[in-house]
Every structure is written in structure tokens, then in C-alpha cells.
Design an enzyme around this catalytic site. Sequence first.
Site, PDB file in Angstrom:
ATOM      1  N   SER A  54     -15.197  18.290  25.747  1.00 52.18           N
ATOM      2  CA  SER A  54     -16.249  19.041  26.654  1.00 52.18           C
ATOM      3  C   SER A  54     -16.786  20.213  25.703  1.00 52.18           C
ATOM      4  O   SER A  54     -16.432  20.385  24.547  1.00 52.18           O
ATOM      5  CB  SER A  54     -15.392  20.068  27.690  1.00 52.18           C
TER       6      SER A  54
HETATM    7  N1  SAH Z   1      -9.957  17.816  28.355  1.00 52.30           N
HETATM    8  C1  SAH Z   1     -10.818  16.895  27.397  1.00 52.30           C
HETATM    9  C2  SAH Z   1     -12.048  16.304  27.762  1.00 52.30           C
HETATM   10  C3  SAH Z   1     -11.790  15.555  29.117  1.00 52.30           C
HETATM   11  S1  SAH Z   1     -12.884  13.927  29.461  1.00 52.30           S
HETATM   12  C4  SAH Z   1     -10.764  17.467  25.971  1.00 52.30           C
HETATM   13  O1  SAH Z   1     -10.728  18.823  25.763  1.00 52.30           O
HETATM   14  O2  SAH Z   1     -11.492  16.769  25.006  1.00 52.30           O
HETATM   15  C5  SAH Z   1     -12.045  13.494  30.915  1.00 52.30           C
HETATM   16  C6  SAH Z   1     -11.044  12.854  30.291  1.00 52.30           C
HETATM   17  O3  SAH Z   1     -10.236  12.552  31.534  1.00 52.30           O
HETATM   18  C7  SAH Z   1     -11.240  11.317  29.630  1.00 52.30           C
HETATM   19  O4  SAH Z   1     -10.615  11.248  28.591  1.00 52.30           O
HETATM   20  C8  SAH Z   1     -10.695  10.476  30.870  1.00 52.30           C
HETATM   21  O5  SAH Z   1     -10.312   9.385  30.271  1.00 52.30           O
HETATM   22  C9  SAH Z   1      -9.597  11.329  31.475  1.00 52.30           C
HETATM   23  N2  SAH Z   1      -9.260  10.632  32.845  1.00 52.30           N
HETATM   24  C10 SAH Z   1      -9.954  10.028  33.512  1.00 52.30           C
HETATM   25  N3  SAH Z   1      -9.385   9.948  34.743  1.00 52.30           N
HETATM   26  C11 SAH Z   1      -7.893  10.074  34.656  1.00 52.30           C
HETATM   27  C12 SAH Z   1      -6.893  10.126  35.260  1.00 52.30           C
HETATM   28  N4  SAH Z   1      -6.872   9.648  36.674  1.00 52.30           N
HETATM   29  N5  SAH Z   1      -5.606  10.498  34.703  1.00 52.30           N
HETATM   30  C13 SAH Z   1      -5.646  10.852  33.449  1.00 52.30           C
HETATM   31  N6  SAH Z   1      -6.733  11.097  32.674  1.00 52.30           N
HETATM   32  C14 SAH Z   1      -8.002  10.733  33.455  1.00 52.30           C
END
Ligand code: SAH
Length: 207
Positions: A54
Site C-alpha cells: 500500500s
Molecule cells: N498489507 C500489505 C498490503 C496488502 S495487499 C502490505 O503492507 O504490503 C493485499 C494482500 O492481501 C495481498 O498480498 C493478497 O494476496 C492478500 N489476500 C487477499 N485475499 C486474502 C485472504 N483471503 N486471506 C489472506 N490474505 C489475502
Amino acid sequence: MKDQLISKWEKKGINPKIIKAFKSVPRENFIDTNPISKAYLDQPLSIGNGQTISQPTTVMIMTQILDPKKNENILEIGTGSGYQAAIIAKIIEPTVLTTTEIISQLAKQAKNNLKTSGISNVNVIHTDGGIGYKQNAPYDKIIITAACPKIPQPLVKQLKQEGSIIAPVGDLTYGQEMIKAKKVDGKLKKESLGRFVFVPLKGEYGF
Ligand code: SAH
């Protein structure tokens, strides 16, 4: 560039303890193969597998809304690079943060990024975070860092009474509303805190 971000956030009223955490976590360790020169641009960056780290300002705002405190049991859904987790972990240290990631390669990468950055109070779990992580429940606070159609019910169950959950909720075409919801008498009392755009939540409760 780091200083410009900090002065912008000071003007916005971001809590000093969050800015302190930002200063102590090297974002360059979390940006995968992007050039280091991009680490402190205020934009999201690709981290592989179609996912993003993000934008720094979004991380600060979400952390401010979450308002993590020492001794709180916190769960993150969507570890991605591990950067948001690192910021929360610095604030609640030595309390351990639980974070879940559905893509195994990213979970592995996040573990490495955290290790390289000397952060040891994060427990990265490779699982579908939409179903939560019962083993460490109940939680004081839950943060979802992926767009969700609605707040997954298992997470509400795993939240303590008076606990709160924050999540970007909405559809993928028009963006999402940042929701902060407090659990009162078993139900969520919701408040809207602005529009954001996140990558989609996958899995059982995702898109
Ligand atoms: N917090 C992260 C950015 C999040 S991007 C950072 O600081 O870098 C969103 C993330 O959520 C992605 O890596 C994606 O693979 C993950 N994601 C999507 N669906 C998910 C689920 N059901 N359970 C766990 N992670 C998930």
C-alpha cells in the site's frame, strides 16, 4: 523524501508514535524488486503475484484508525509485503501481531522482509484470512488490507466484545469505503472513514 512524507503527516495530525514507527521501519526492505529510489514515493508498488504494498499515506491512515496499543491482540488479513504488519508490530512491541496471507510465496517473502528488518514480533500465517485464525482468537482489533464485499462473519466472531475491525468495504469498480466497526452486543456498529482502492480479498469471503 522520507522527511517530506513525515512533515505531510505531521500536518495531517498523524500520531507521533505512528510516525516514530515509520522512521524505524526501512520500507526499502519491503518493495520486492522495485528500485530503492521508489521506496519513499507516496504510491503503492507492485510486490509480485499481482499484489501491491500500500501507499505509505494509506498505511499511516489505517494505523491511525486502528490505534494499536501494547498488549492488544491484533490480527491482520493480507500480509502482502509485511510492511503494514511491521508498522503495527513496532507500536505494540513486544506483543506479537498475527497476520495472514493467502499466497504462499508472499507469506514467505514477508517473513524474510521482516527478518531482514529485525522485526521478530510478527507471526505470519499462510491461510485464507477471511476465515480468521481461531488459534489466537479472540482479538482486540482486526485490520483487513484487501477490498472486501462485506466484513467476513468469522472475523466478527473472533473479535472481542468492544473490539474493532477496520476494512475497505465495497466493490472493485468504484472503490471501497474504509469502515471502522465496533462490536457492541455481538453486532457491528459501523462508521465510514473515506474512500480507498485496494486489491481484492480472495478466498471464501472474497470476490
Ligand atoms: N498489507 C500489505 C498490503 C496488502 S495487499 C502490505 O503492507 O504490503 C493485499 C494482500 O492481501 C495481498 O498480498 C493478497 O494476496 C492478500 N489476500 C487477499 N485475499 C486474502 C485472504 N483471503 N486471506 C489472506 N490474505 C489475502
